[in-house]
Each structure stands twice: as structure tokens, then as C-alpha cells.
Design a protein around this motif. Structure first.
Motif, short mmCIF file in Angstrom:
data_model
loop_
_atom_site.label_atom_id
_atom_site.label_comp_id
_atom_site.label_asym_id
_atom_site.label_seq_id
_atom_site.Cartn_x
_atom_site.Cartn_y
_atom_site.Cartn_z
N GLN A 134 39.71 41.81 42.20
CA GLN A 134 38.26 41.67 42.40
C GLN A 134 37.48 42.57 41.44
O GLN A 134 36.50 42.13 40.83
CB GLN A 134 37.90 41.98 43.85
N ASN A 135 37.89 43.83 41.31
CA ASN A 135 37.20 44.72 40.37
C ASN A 135 37.30 44.21 38.94
O ASN A 135 36.34 44.29 38.17
CB ASN A 135 37.77 46.14 40.46
N ARG A 136 38.45 43.68 38.56
CA ARG A 136 38.63 43.10 37.23
C ARG A 136 37.67 41.94 37.02
O ARG A 136 36.97 41.88 36.01
CB ARG A 136 40.08 42.64 37.05
N GLU A 137 37.62 41.03 37.95
CA GLU A 137 36.76 39.85 37.81
C GLU A 137 35.27 40.21 37.76
O GLU A 137 34.52 39.63 36.99
CB GLU A 137 37.04 38.85 38.93
N ILE A 138 34.87 41.15 38.59
CA ILE A 138 33.46 41.58 38.58
C ILE A 138 33.12 42.21 37.23
O ILE A 138 32.05 41.93 36.66
CB ILE A 138 33.18 42.56 39.74
#
Length: 177
Positions: A134-138
Motif C-alpha cells: 500500500q505504501n509503495r502504491e501510494i
């Protein structure tokens, strides 16, 4: 469009325990190795960074860049380190390919700062990671909304290659296999 002239690769903080905590770390490693090998084939300069107090760059990356001296930094953005800024200014790039970890911290802040200085930033999306997907995608979404060019490792290598008639084509084909 990426060209070999005026382009550099910045590999951010692929280090010890931090690397071990990354989401899909093998995919991250595989693509960073391809990017580095491609950069070396194309004679594109590679800047390697390390976050202070996290440990050395992992051996799978270091073995590809045995002569490189990593820029050790305390700031999350690479631009907060004078030695990085000196190396960047000495290379005079127009375009900067970015890979490494963590996507939502050091990669993100470095990319924003580089774009703020007018550099074209190419984010190797399959060569960045964070502890959570999730942090990567954001981070990827935020960076592309801010002007970074989103690319995959193979897109980068083939855009730099331009044609199968290039004398370096066989080497690049071996890298992407």
C-alpha cells in the motif's frame, strides 16, 4: 523520451535489514540488478546511496558496482546530502532514473526534490518497494501525479536501446532474460 546522454541512475538505500523487510523483495532485487547492468552497458553513471545507521548496501547490488562509493546520508531526500549534490552537479544530468527503497520515504522525497530543481524524473516502478504494498502504491501514484514519468525496468532499457540494430542489443537482451 530517455536517451543515454544526459541520463543517470540513482539507486537509493537497498541495504541490509531494510531490504529484508521489503514487500516482494526478490522482484525488487531482480529489477534493480537489471537496471544497473543496463546502465553499465550503456555507460550511464550510477549513484548509489545508503541511509546512515541501516547497514551496507546488499552484496547482490554491491557486486555490480564494486568501484562505487555509496553516498551515506542522514536526510531522507538524497538532496539533503552535500556529497550527493556535488556528484549530481558534476554529472550534469537532465534525466534521472530512480530505483530503490523505501518508495514512500527516500525515493518519494528525492524524486520530489529533483523535480523541484527541474530534472526529468523517471520512476522505475518495478524497481522500488516499501515495507507494505500500500505504501509503495501510494508513493507511485503521488509521484506520477507530481510529474514523475512512470516506467518499468524493461521499458527503460528498451527506450535507451531504441533499436535491435544497436551493437549493445545482444547484451541488453541477455539482461532482460
Amino acid at each position: 523520451m530517455l536517451t543515454r546522454e544526459g541520463t543517470i541512475l540513482v539507486v537509493i538505500d537497498i541495504q541490509g535489514n531494510l531490504y529484508q523487510a521489503m514487500d516482494d523483495k526478490q522482484f525488487l532485487l531482480t529489477n534493480n540488478r537489471k537496471l544497473i547492468r543496463g546502465a553499465l552497458i550503456f555507460d550511464i553513471p550510477v549513484l548509489l546511496t545508503e541511509q546512515n545507521r541501516i547497514g551496507p548496501t546488499i552484496s547482490e547490488i554491491r557486486e555490480l558496482l564494486p568501484e562505487a562509493t555509496p553516498v551515506v546520508k542522514d536526510s531522507f531526500s538524497c538532496l539533503g546530502e552535500a556529497r550527493f549534490m556535488g556528484a549530481l552537479q558534476a554529472l550534469c544530468p537532465k534525466r534521472i532514473i530512480i530505483s530503490g527503497i523505501e518508495a514512500h520515504v527516500c525515493v518519494y522525497q528525492t524524486a520530489l526534490d529533483l523535480m523541484g530543481l527541474g530534472y526529468e524524473v523517471y520512476l522505475a516502478a518495478d524497481a522500488v518497494s516499501s515495507r507494505t504494498a500500500q505504501n509503495r502504491e501510494i508513493a507511485i501514484r503521488r509521484l506520477t501525479n507530481s510529474g514523475a514519468v512512470l516506467m518499468s525496468t524493461e521499458m527503460i532499457l528498451f527506450e535507451l536501446l531504441k533499436t535491435a540494430a544497436d551493437p549493445k542489443a545482444r547484451e541488453i537482451f541477455r539482461v532482460v532474460k
